[in-house]
Design an enzyme around this catalytic site. Structure first.
Site, mmCIF file in Angstrom:
data_model
loop_
_atom_site.group_PDB
_atom_site.id
_atom_site.type_symbol
_atom_site.label_atom_id
_atom_site.label_comp_id
_atom_site.label_asym_id
_atom_site.label_seq_id
_atom_site.Cartn_x
_atom_site.Cartn_y
_atom_site.Cartn_z
ATOM 1 C CB THR A 116 7.731 9.310 10.439
ATOM 2 O OG1 THR A 116 6.899 8.139 10.510
ATOM 3 C CG2 THR A 116 7.499 9.985 9.095
ATOM 4 C CB THR A 117 8.947 5.277 13.809
ATOM 5 O OG1 THR A 117 7.543 5.422 13.562
ATOM 6 C CG2 THR A 117 9.158 4.776 15.215
ATOM 7 C CG ASP A 170 3.130 5.414 5.437
ATOM 8 O OD1 ASP A 170 3.132 6.652 5.314
ATOM 9 O OD2 ASP A 170 2.896 4.827 6.513
ATOM 10 C CG ASP A 196 2.818 7.439 9.936
ATOM 11 O OD1 ASP A 196 3.732 7.036 9.204
ATOM 12 O OD2 ASP A 196 2.486 8.632 10.039
#
Length: 469
Positions: free
Chosen positions: A50-51, A336, A17
């Site tokens: 988020t990445t 998530d 994450d």
């Protein structure tokens, strides 16, 4: 790919994450801190991507270097990128398909059901959801497959009782108390000097009488289950109070965290009681069944409250795992998945995954670059399109494929009109993501594009770094 992090405390963390990894890193440069905050904002807004937002921001910054080297002013680049982001959102919104409600056959059923449970009787009218209403309880032992959604409430420890105390209660009346079931003490340290046995007997007798009076008032109000909030300064309970409550047939759950009080009250419909004189039947919660349950695989006991009215619309997820690392990663994975469902609640549109949405937006931007009359706009369109293709490039690289060949085939598929073409990492080729049911919420992609563009535009407007000691 997963990352293995060794924290300063010596703890080991395994996660893929982006927000989790960046939050644990000790970054010093102000621009790097902006990347961390951007990833955190993406986690708050969409809960996923988020990445991708960091990869996209890095690719945009790399594209800025080429534009600046050609003599284009940073303000012009920032304006061009803001315009490109608006075009991308327009393209993606026009291609997105509708989603009347989250589809549990595509997403994790546990996460979907836990979110749908707090949306009320008509989920189609909900516009947002607060994931704090979903209580996550983690217990070591067993496997991840043993995780379950509990229709009620779960505490991560068994009931506290002495010999003869009940472990199960039917038709429970629950009282949540915030006062101490022990002898009163002063707020400062003190010593009591007892000179003879008669004085000691009087102290013990008065303490017994005081505690018994508290327990009788609890019994008188009709409560047969007592939740005791954890206390820091004083003893929240003692063995004497547990003995009296057990004799009265009252089940006791101790050490309820202060942060869980609001969720407990909303689930059970009870009101926290700060003083014993405030106890009344109207402040009690109700549950059809309360009892200890032994978890398979570990022998650990938890307390389950089932058959609750749940007026506050909350849900509880009980997670299991063989060790702390597996348990922590399972918690992040479920969170998530819940965030994906929340994204669909906030904006009920879906786009193709596997880099298909970014590749289609890049193709549209290149088409605009050919039509642009101003040279600066055309350069910005090209740079932004190249940055968007960093997402499928990175995806192919992480899957062990040849990224240059894969991205070239992806461009060809979109040029031929296959708008859902994306990277099939299992078979290592380009496939239609809509046919494979590889889809993602529109909010995840548009939020990543907006946040990355805003962060890059902010950096472009900075011409100097001033260190203030």
């Amino acid at each position: 790919m997963d990352k293995l992090l060794q924290l300063p405390s010596g703890e080991v963390l395994i996660s893929n994450d982006g927000a989790t990894i960046l939050s644990k890193m000790n970054v010093l440069h102000p621009a790097a801190k902006m990347l961390v905050e951007m990833s955190r904002s993406q986690d708050v807004e969409a809960g996923d991507g988020t990445t991708s937002v960091v990869v996209l921001a890095g690719a945009l910054l790399d594209g800025c270097a080429g534009l600046l080297s050609k003599g284009i002013h940073p303000a012009a680049v920032a304006r061009g990128f803001y315009k490109d982001a608006e075009h991308c959102e327009e393209f993606l919104s026009s291609e997105a398909s509708g989603a009347s409600r989250p589809r549990s056959d595509l997403l994790a059923p546990l996460a979907v059901d836990s979110v749908l449970k707090i949306l009320g009787p008509d989920p189609s009218r909900a516009t947002n959801v607060d994931l704090r209403d979903v209580r996550m309880v983690m217990q070591l032992g067993g496997t991840v497959d043993d995780a379950e959604l509990v229709d009620g409430l779960v505490f991560d420890k068994g009931s506290t009782k002495t010999a003869g105390g009940p472990s199960r209660v039917e038709d429970a009346k629950v009282a949540l108390i915030q006062f101490c079931l022990s002898a009163p003490k002063t707020d400062m340290d003190n010593n009591v000097v007892v000179s003879d046995y008669a004085a000691m007997d009087r102290i013990l007798r008065d303490e017994r009488k005081y505690v018994l009076g508290l327990c009788k008032k609890i019994k008188k109000c009709g409560a047969n289950v007592v939740l005791v909030q954890k206390s820091i300064l004083h003893d929240a309970y003692n063995e004497l109070s547990l003995h009296f409550l057990a004799k009265m047939g009252i089940l006791v759950v101790t050490d309820v965290e202060r942060t869980d009080v609001e969720c407990v009250c909303r689930t059970l419909g009870c009101t926290p009681v700060p003083h014993v004189d405030s106890l009344s039947p109207e402040k009690l919660g109700k549950a059809e069944h309360v009892g200890d349950v032994v978890l398979p695989g570990s022998g650990h006991k938890v307390v389950k409250f089932t058959g609750v009215a749940n007026p506050g619309r909350t849900s509880t997820v009980l997670l299991r795992g063989s060790n702390e690392l597996v348990l922590a990663e399972a918690d992040r994975s479920v969170h998530d998945a819940q965030c994906v469902v929340r994204s669909l609640v906030k904006r009920r549109r879906l786009v193709a995954g596997g880099g298909a949405a970014e590749a289609e937006a890049a193709r549209r931007l290149r088409a605009l670059a050919l039509e642009a009359t101003a040279g600066t706009d055309a350069r910005c369109y090209e740079a932004y399109a190249e940055a968007l293709e960093a997402i499928p490039y990175t995806l192919a690289e992480n899957a062990g494929l040849r990224p240059v060949e894969v991205v070239t085939e992806l461009r060809k598929a979109h040029a031929e009109g296959i708008k859902g073409a994306g990277i099939d990492v299992k078979r290592g080729k380009i496939s239609d993501m809509y046919e494979m049911d590889v889809i993602q919420p529109l909010l995840v992609t548009t939020s990543a594009i907006k946040l990355a563009t805003e962060m890059v535009g902010m950096i472009l407007k900075v011409d100097d770094l001033v260190v203030v000691a």
